[in-house]
Motif scaffolding. Structure first.
Motif, PDB file in Angstrom:
ATOM      1  N   LYS A  41      17.474   0.942  37.872  1.00  0.00           N
ATOM      2  CA  LYS A  41      18.881   0.625  38.147  1.00  0.00           C
ATOM      3  C   LYS A  41      19.760   0.738  36.904  1.00  0.00           C
ATOM      4  CE  LYS A  41      18.050  -2.195  42.211  1.00  0.00           C
ATOM      5  NZ  LYS A  41      18.298  -3.474  42.902  1.00  0.00           N
ATOM      6  N   ALA A  42      20.067  -0.388  36.284  1.00  0.00           N
ATOM      7  CA  ALA A  42      21.075  -0.399  35.230  1.00  0.00           C
ATOM      8  C   ALA A  42      20.543   0.202  33.937  1.00  0.00           C
ATOM      9  CB  ALA A  42      21.544  -1.824  34.971  1.00  0.00           C
ATOM     10  N   PRO A  43      21.320   1.059  33.282  1.00  0.00           N
ATOM     11  CA  PRO A  43      20.948   1.505  31.934  1.00  0.00           C
ATOM     12  C   PRO A  43      20.900   0.311  30.982  1.00  0.00           C
ATOM     13  CG  PRO A  43      22.702   2.873  32.840  1.00  0.00           C
ATOM     14  CD  PRO A  43      22.562   1.687  33.742  1.00  0.00           C
ATOM     15  N   ILE A  86      14.902   7.581  32.711  1.00  0.00           N
ATOM     16  CA  ILE A  86      15.930   8.538  32.304  1.00  0.00           C
ATOM     17  C   ILE A  86      16.547   8.006  31.018  1.00  0.00           C
ATOM     18  CG2 ILE A  86      18.152   9.580  32.875  1.00  0.00           C
ATOM     19  CD1 ILE A  86      17.371   9.320  35.826  1.00  0.00           C
ATOM     20  N   LEU A  88      19.600   8.250  28.458  1.00  0.00           N
ATOM     21  CA  LEU A  88      20.992   8.708  28.445  1.00  0.00           C
ATOM     22  C   LEU A  88      21.558   8.607  27.036  1.00  0.00           C
ATOM     23  CD1 LEU A  88      22.139   6.768  31.625  1.00  0.00           C
ATOM     24  CD2 LEU A  88      21.914   9.232  31.462  1.00  0.00           C
ATOM     25  N   PHE A 102      29.114  10.454  28.618  1.00  0.00           N
ATOM     26  CA  PHE A 102      27.667  10.497  28.778  1.00  0.00           C
ATOM     27  C   PHE A 102      27.164  11.925  28.962  1.00  0.00           C
ATOM     28  CE2 PHE A 102      25.874   6.255  29.177  1.00  0.00           C
ATOM     29  CZ  PHE A 102      27.013   5.477  29.256  1.00  0.00           C
ATOM     30  N   GLY A 103      25.962  12.161  28.445  1.00  0.00           N
ATOM     31  CA  GLY A 103      25.234  13.372  28.786  1.00  0.00           C
ATOM     32  C   GLY A 103      24.577  13.220  30.144  1.00  0.00           C
ATOM     33  N   GLN A 104      23.927  14.305  30.592  1.00  0.00           N
ATOM     34  CA  GLN A 104      23.347  14.290  31.932  1.00  0.00           C
ATOM     35  C   GLN A 104      22.011  13.570  31.986  1.00  0.00           C
ATOM     36  OE1 GLN A 104      23.357  16.633  29.594  1.00  0.00           O
ATOM     37  NE2 GLN A 104      22.766  18.606  30.493  1.00  0.00           N
ATOM     38  N   GLY A 105      21.469  13.218  30.837  1.00  0.00           N
ATOM     39  CA  GLY A 105      20.223  12.461  30.815  1.00  0.00           C
ATOM     40  C   GLY A 105      18.990  13.338  30.719  1.00  0.00           C
ATOM     41  N   ARG A 107      15.052  13.120  31.997  1.00  0.00           N
ATOM     42  CA  ARG A 107      14.075  12.374  32.802  1.00  0.00           C
ATOM     43  C   ARG A 107      12.707  12.539  32.175  1.00  0.00           C
ATOM     44  NH1 ARG A 107      13.784  10.189  37.820  1.00  0.00           N
ATOM     45  NH2 ARG A 107      15.851  10.973  38.359  1.00  0.00           N
TER      46      ARG A 107
ATOM     47  N   TYR B  34      34.521  -1.418  33.240  1.00  0.00           N
ATOM     48  CA  TYR B  34      34.396   0.006  33.559  1.00  0.00           C
ATOM     49  C   TYR B  34      33.702   0.190  34.901  1.00  0.00           C
ATOM     50  CZ  TYR B  34      34.752  -0.049  28.454  1.00  0.00           C
ATOM     51  OH  TYR B  34      35.141  -0.309  27.160  1.00  0.00           O
ATOM     52  N   TYR B  36      31.606   3.316  36.776  1.00  0.00           N
ATOM     53  CA  TYR B  36      31.000   4.637  36.656  1.00  0.00           C
ATOM     54  C   TYR B  36      30.371   5.026  37.990  1.00  0.00           C
ATOM     55  CZ  TYR B  36      31.054   4.291  31.512  1.00  0.00           C
ATOM     56  OH  TYR B  36      31.425   4.181  30.206  1.00  0.00           O
ATOM     57  N   GLN B  38      27.206   7.654  39.336  1.00  0.00           N
ATOM     58  CA  GLN B  38      26.096   8.513  38.921  1.00  0.00           C
ATOM     59  C   GLN B  38      25.572   9.234  40.156  1.00  0.00           C
ATOM     60  OE1 GLN B  38      22.600   6.477  37.413  1.00  0.00           O
ATOM     61  NE2 GLN B  38      22.220   8.128  35.957  1.00  0.00           N
ATOM     62  N   GLY B  41      20.279  12.423  39.830  1.00  0.00           N
ATOM     63  CA  GLY B  41      19.802  13.269  38.748  1.00  0.00           C
ATOM     64  C   GLY B  41      20.849  13.656  37.724  1.00  0.00           C
ATOM     65  N   ARG B  42      21.976  12.955  37.725  1.00  0.00           N
ATOM     66  CA  ARG B  42      23.059  13.324  36.804  1.00  0.00           C
ATOM     67  C   ARG B  42      23.374  12.167  35.859  1.00  0.00           C
ATOM     68  NH1 ARG B  42      26.268  17.240  39.393  1.00  0.00           N
ATOM     69  NH2 ARG B  42      27.425  17.373  37.433  1.00  0.00           N
ATOM     70  N   GLY B  43      24.223  12.468  34.878  1.00  0.00           N
ATOM     71  CA  GLY B  43      24.685  11.424  33.972  1.00  0.00           C
ATOM     72  C   GLY B  43      25.749  10.567  34.621  1.00  0.00           C
ATOM     73  N   LEU B  44      26.351   9.706  33.822  1.00  0.00           N
ATOM     74  CA  LEU B  44      27.362   8.777  34.325  1.00  0.00           C
ATOM     75  C   LEU B  44      28.754   9.374  34.165  1.00  0.00           C
ATOM     76  CD1 LEU B  44      24.869   6.922  33.956  1.00  0.00           C
ATOM     77  CD2 LEU B  44      26.455   5.130  33.288  1.00  0.00           C
ATOM     78  N   LEU B  46      32.680   8.394  34.220  1.00  0.00           N
ATOM     79  CA  LEU B  46      33.612   7.274  34.178  1.00  0.00           C
ATOM     80  C   LEU B  46      34.699   7.474  35.228  1.00  0.00           C
ATOM     81  CD1 LEU B  46      34.582   4.665  32.768  1.00  0.00           C
ATOM     82  CD2 LEU B  46      35.890   6.128  31.212  1.00  0.00           C
ATOM     83  N   GLU B  59      40.302   7.844  35.409  1.00  0.00           N
ATOM     84  CA  GLU B  59      39.800   9.013  34.693  1.00  0.00           C
ATOM     85  C   GLU B  59      39.691  10.243  35.571  1.00  0.00           C
ATOM     86  OE1 GLU B  59      38.815   9.363  31.229  1.00  0.00           O
ATOM     87  OE2 GLU B  59      40.313   7.773  31.419  1.00  0.00           O
ATOM     88  N   PHE B  88      25.525   6.333  43.055  1.00  0.00           N
ATOM     89  CA  PHE B  88      25.141   5.056  42.457  1.00  0.00           C
ATOM     90  C   PHE B  88      26.303   4.599  41.604  1.00  0.00           C
ATOM     91  CE2 PHE B  88      22.399   1.767  41.617  1.00  0.00           C
ATOM     92  CZ  PHE B  88      21.995   1.647  40.293  1.00  0.00           C
ATOM     93  N   LEU B  90      28.075   2.017  39.073  1.00  0.00           N
ATOM     94  CA  LEU B  90      27.727   1.054  38.030  1.00  0.00           C
ATOM     95  C   LEU B  90      28.988   0.465  37.426  1.00  0.00           C
ATOM     96  CD1 LEU B  90      24.966   3.191  36.392  1.00  0.00           C
ATOM     97  CD2 LEU B  90      24.601   0.847  37.154  1.00  0.00           C
ATOM     98  N   PHE B 103      25.606  -2.811  31.309  1.00  0.00           N
ATOM     99  CA  PHE B 103      25.732  -2.405  32.699  1.00  0.00           C
ATOM    100  C   PHE B 103      25.203  -3.445  33.676  1.00  0.00           C
ATOM    101  CE2 PHE B 103      27.173   1.956  32.423  1.00  0.00           C
ATOM    102  CZ  PHE B 103      26.936   2.250  31.090  1.00  0.00           C
ATOM    103  N   GLY B 104      25.858  -3.463  34.846  1.00  0.00           N
ATOM    104  CA  GLY B 104      25.378  -4.262  35.941  1.00  0.00           C
ATOM    105  C   GLY B 104      24.264  -3.543  36.678  1.00  0.00           C
ATOM    106  N   PRO B 105      23.692  -4.175  37.714  1.00  0.00           N
ATOM    107  CA  PRO B 105      22.546  -3.613  38.430  1.00  0.00           C
ATOM    108  C   PRO B 105      22.891  -2.443  39.333  1.00  0.00           C
ATOM    109  CG  PRO B 105      23.207  -5.686  39.412  1.00  0.00           C
ATOM    110  CD  PRO B 105      24.025  -5.538  38.170  1.00  0.00           C
TER     111      PRO B 105
END
Lengths: 112, 112
Positions: A41-43, A86, A88, A102-105, A107, B34, B36, B38, B41-44, B46, B59, B88, B90, B103-105
């Motif tokens: 879940k949360a980063p 993942i 980030l 953010f970058g795309q991460g 995995r 903030y 976000y 997601q 399979g991608r980054g965050l 904003l 944004e 997702f 966040l 970050f939150g859950p």
């Protein structure tokens, strides 16, 4: 436009291996670079880097920043299955409020 | 210590229905907040940020909106959901003049 690119996008290794994750950036007025780990879940926050050449270390994880070449690496030694996540990378510029790009991460999967 | 809450954890909504996601922070005053998104399979990405009550910066133009009715409450809304709103979501907070965001859950939203 500010941009953060991570590589590889996906990596599978065996437990005990050492891995290096890459993050390159193009940001106007760079201020800091942050690494996060995201499992389900949360980063969760790992490191924040602001100065070139100074390694940040936490257990088996370490990270360093190169502000001349505009990149950072995250190293994980003696990987464990719990390192699967993942990862980030995010960059903050000086402008405006505290926005992170953010970058795309990457995995990362650690096989036993 | 600071805590960030998000609810609901999971949500399945039909296309065209309204949306309200809530985020609250405990243990700190006047945080930056903030939202976000997601994608799989991608980054965050904003969506919105807020530096104070009633102050919202957007944004990405889209059919979502955000509000901050109280110092530690941040709400993400939509009048009519689209399929592309699935993802997702966040919420994060930070302290003024620091770069680290926490970050939150998260809320996993599926629009059918």
């Amino acid at each position: 436009e500010d941009k953060v690119v991570q590589s590889p996008l996906s990596l599978v290794v065996h437990e005990g291996d050492t891995v290096t994750l890459n993050c390159s950036y193009e940001v106007t007025n760079f201020r800091s670079l942050l690494w996060y780990k995201q499992e389900k879940k949360a980063p969760t926050f790992l490191f924040m880097l602001t100065s070139s050449g100074i390694e940040k270390k936490s257990g088996r994880l370490s990270s360093i920043l190169d502000k001349k070449e505009l990149f950072s690496i995250l190293n994980i030694t003696a990987t464990q299955t719990g390192d699967s996540a993942i990862y980030l990378c995010a960059v903050r510029a000086h402008w405006g409020a505290q926005k992170l790009v953010f970058g795309q991460g990457t995995r990362l999967t650690i096989n036993p | 210590s600071q805590t960030i809450h998000q609810w609901p954890a999971t949500l399945v909504q039909p296309v065209g229905s309204p949306l309200s996601l809530e985020c609250t922070v405990e243990g700190t005053s006047n945080p930056n907040l903030y939202w976000y998104r997601q994608a799989a399979g991608r980054g965050l990405q904003l969506l919105f940020y807020s530096v104070g009550i009633g102050q919202i910066s957007s944004e990405v133009p889209q059919n979502l909106s955000a509000s901050r009715p109280q110092d530690r409450q941040f709400i993400l809304s939509s009048k009519k959901l689209l399929l592309s709103d699935s993802g997702f979501y966040l919420c994060a907070w930070s302290i003024e003049r620091t770069d680290t965001q926490y970050f939150g859950p998260g809320t996993r939203l599926t629009v059918l």
